[in-house]
Design a protein around this motif. Structure first.
Motif, mmCIF file in Angstrom:
data_model
loop_
_atom_site.group_PDB
_atom_site.id
_atom_site.type_symbol
_atom_site.label_atom_id
_atom_site.label_comp_id
_atom_site.label_asym_id
_atom_site.label_seq_id
_atom_site.Cartn_x
_atom_site.Cartn_y
_atom_site.Cartn_z
ATOM 1 N N ASP A 1 0.739 -0.958 0.077
ATOM 2 C CA ASP A 1 -0.111 0.172 -0.081
ATOM 3 C C ASP A 1 0.867 1.280 -0.020
ATOM 4 N N ASN A 2 2.087 1.056 -0.263
ATOM 5 C CA ASN A 2 3.072 2.215 -0.417
ATOM 6 C C ASN A 2 3.951 1.940 -1.504
ATOM 7 N N LYS B 1 7.330 2.310 -1.533
ATOM 8 C CA LYS B 1 8.615 1.700 -1.238
ATOM 9 C C LYS B 1 8.253 0.180 -1.376
ATOM 10 N N ASP B 2 6.969 -0.314 -0.847
ATOM 11 C CA ASP B 2 7.150 -1.556 -0.674
ATOM 12 C C ASP B 2 6.639 -2.263 -2.024
ATOM 13 N N SER C 1 -6.532 3.080 -2.895
ATOM 14 C CA SER C 1 -5.118 3.332 -2.877
ATOM 15 C C SER C 1 -4.211 2.594 -3.430
ATOM 16 N N GLN C 2 -4.472 1.275 -3.211
ATOM 17 C CA GLN C 2 -3.616 0.321 -3.871
ATOM 18 C C GLN C 2 -3.602 0.311 -5.404
ATOM 19 N N LEU D 1 -1.998 3.231 -6.789
ATOM 20 C CA LEU D 1 -0.455 3.005 -6.786
ATOM 21 C C LEU D 1 -0.153 2.210 -7.925
#
Length: 126
Positions: free
Chosen positions: A79-80, A82-83, A107-108, A111
């Protein structure tokens, strides 16, 4: 698995053949496999992958990013940025299959779509 071994009817066999074709198509792209719950999407994807792995040489598998298949559920999906970047880096020579895309949060999804988007043929930065 051969087409002779595949059961599920003519339409399912045709869909399976298309899936094998799209997985073996050169280039980096996204593929959406749709169907009702429990219709065999994961089974067919895994079997098509195994078929290609058994019938293509190692260089071809590397070029097609088919050295490994990584299934990722919506709950496991980052969910970000970086990951997500780490997930992509871990699977550079593989294919990531996101199960139950509709269960990703907004949001996922945002992204992911941004990560898959390109500008002038080059990946956009997340």
């Amino acid at each position: 698995m051969t087409e002779d071994d595949y059961s599920g009817g003519e339409k399912r066999l045709l869909a399976y053949q298309k899936l094998k074709f799209f997985l073996s198509n050169p280039g980096m792209f996204s593929l959406v496999v749709m169907g009702a719950r429990s219709s065999g999407k994961r089974f067919s994807t895994d079997k098509a992958f195994q078929h290609l792995k058994n019938n293509l040489d190692e260089d071809c598998l590397k070029a097609l990013r088919l050295c490994r298949l990584q299934f990722c559920t919506a709950m496991e999906f980052p969910d970000n940025a970086k990951d997500l970047d780490a997930l992509f880096q871990q699977n550079l020579k593989g294919t990531i299959v996101i199960e139950d895309f509709e269960e990703l949060t907004n949001s996922q999804k945002h992204l992911l779509i941004n990560a898959l988007s390109t500008a002038n043929g080059k990946p956009r930065m997340i």
